[in-house]
Design a protein around this motif. Sequence first.
Motif, PDB file in Angstrom:
ATOM      1  N   ALA A   1      47.677  58.829  78.647  1.00 36.21           N
ATOM      2  CA  ALA A   1      48.471  59.628  77.716  1.00 36.21           C
ATOM      3  C   ALA A   1      49.507  58.758  77.014  1.00 36.21           C
ATOM      4  O   ALA A   1      49.966  57.748  77.567  1.00 36.21           O
ATOM      5  N   LEU A   2      49.865  59.166  75.812  1.00 32.44           N
ATOM      6  CA  LEU A   2      50.991  58.598  75.083  1.00 32.44           C
ATOM      7  C   LEU A   2      51.988  59.719  74.825  1.00 32.44           C
ATOM      8  O   LEU A   2      51.598  60.798  74.366  1.00 32.44           O
TER       9      LEU A   2
ATOM     10  N   TYR B   1      59.050  50.991  74.239  1.00 27.74           N
ATOM     11  CA  TYR B   1      57.673  50.899  74.706  1.00 27.74           C
ATOM     12  C   TYR B   1      57.692  50.795  76.232  1.00 27.74           C
ATOM     13  O   TYR B   1      58.115  49.780  76.785  1.00 27.74           O
ATOM     14  N   GLU B   2      57.256  51.850  76.881  1.00 29.16           N
ATOM     15  CA  GLU B   2      57.201  51.885  78.339  1.00 29.16           C
ATOM     16  C   GLU B   2      55.761  52.084  78.786  1.00 29.16           C
ATOM     17  O   GLU B   2      54.942  52.650  78.061  1.00 29.16           O
TER      18      GLU B   2
ATOM     19  N   LEU C   1      47.952  44.846  81.913  1.00 32.13           N
ATOM     20  CA  LEU C   1      47.699  43.797  80.930  1.00 32.13           C
ATOM     21  C   LEU C   1      46.576  44.223  79.977  1.00 32.13           C
ATOM     22  O   LEU C   1      46.699  44.125  78.745  1.00 32.13           O
ATOM     23  N   ASP C   2      45.478  44.708  80.554  1.00 38.26           N
ATOM     24  CA  ASP C   2      44.355  45.189  79.739  1.00 38.26           C
ATOM     25  C   ASP C   2      44.804  46.293  78.784  1.00 38.26           C
ATOM     26  O   ASP C   2      44.419  46.312  77.613  1.00 38.26           O
ATOM     27  N   ALA C   3      45.595  47.222  79.303  1.00 43.95           N
ATOM     28  CA  ALA C   3      46.032  48.356  78.477  1.00 43.95           C
ATOM     29  C   ALA C   3      46.893  47.887  77.304  1.00 43.95           C
ATOM     30  O   ALA C   3      46.760  48.390  76.181  1.00 43.95           O
TER      31      ALA C   3
ATOM     32  N   ARG D   1      55.619  56.009  75.374  1.00 43.67           N
ATOM     33  CA  ARG D   1      55.328  55.743  76.783  1.00 43.67           C
ATOM     34  C   ARG D   1      53.845  55.971  77.052  1.00 43.67           C
ATOM     35  O   ARG D   1      53.288  57.019  76.695  1.00 43.67           O
ATOM     36  N   TYR D   2      53.222  54.970  77.654  1.00 47.53           N
ATOM     37  CA  TYR D   2      51.827  55.063  78.056  1.00 47.53           C
ATOM     38  C   TYR D   2      51.775  55.344  79.553  1.00 47.53           C
ATOM     39  O   TYR D   2      52.435  54.662  80.342  1.00 47.53           O
TER      40      TYR D   2
END
Length: 299
Positions: A152-153, A159-160, A245-247, A261-262
């Motif tokens: 989710a965003l 940026y979290e 890292l991938d995300a 926020r992700y």
Amino acid sequence: MSVSHDPHQRTVLAPAICAGVGVHTGRRVRLVVRPAPAGAGIVFVRTDVTDRDNRIRVSGEAVVDARLNTMIENAAGVRLSTIEHLMAAFAALGIANVVVEVDGPELPILDGSALGFVQLLDRAGFRRQPTPVRFIEILEPVHVTEGDKHAALTPCDRYEMRFEIDFPTPVIGNQVIDFVVDEATFRTDIMSARTFGFAHEVEALRQAGLARGGSLENAVVIDGDQILNPGGLRMEREFVRHKALDAIGDLYVLGAPLLGRYDGYKAGHAVNNKLVRALLAQPHAWRETVRVPELARAG
């Protein structure tokens, strides 16, 4: 200068060159990161392709396969695989405009983390550009689910990222990381975390013609309740750090850093790209802005 405090776009100061093996193809490839003008974005060029358009501009829509890595393709059908670790380095270091030349179908895996790419970019140096950084500000929640995986965003003034994984093996188990995505945190907590896999899966991938370049030199390999790598892990919770890292790399195909926020649970490349496409399909849920975000003021 930390990107967190710099409102301007960046490119590299000079060409940066490295070579290595593609984790899936096993082919040796040479990579050159070159400076690009402000507003150019991130463009990959397959220099081994000469019979058609070999330029692939990064975007959410350019991603065509995200099962095992992030693969992009242009309108001429030219593809490039495993861009996510370099994209994560670009995102964290504030690199907005570069041309990346690659003489094969897949980026080099290096040591399985983003460390080698960050070192490469550091050696090249950075050039501040006159154009302000363009942020993607999340205005409304966007959520995607795939089985028991979800991402989710949600709105946030910086940026979290929170990521959680849960594996039945005691070597991994349940791991959570929650942090502010900025250059300093990426360098200390994220960039050195390596990709990982299970011994039985690696064998199955090789039977399918994949993971030909995979080894203990570029991945953490788990067999039952043991880590096969002689040196063990590099850091506590290395597994969830690598998923974060991938995300970061997967989300940077949007072409701009996030103000939001992700939250990811068991999410991989496919779920991340599904989230990117869901965001792009809901223009009311985000906007472009050039305001300087209120990020953690370290240093």
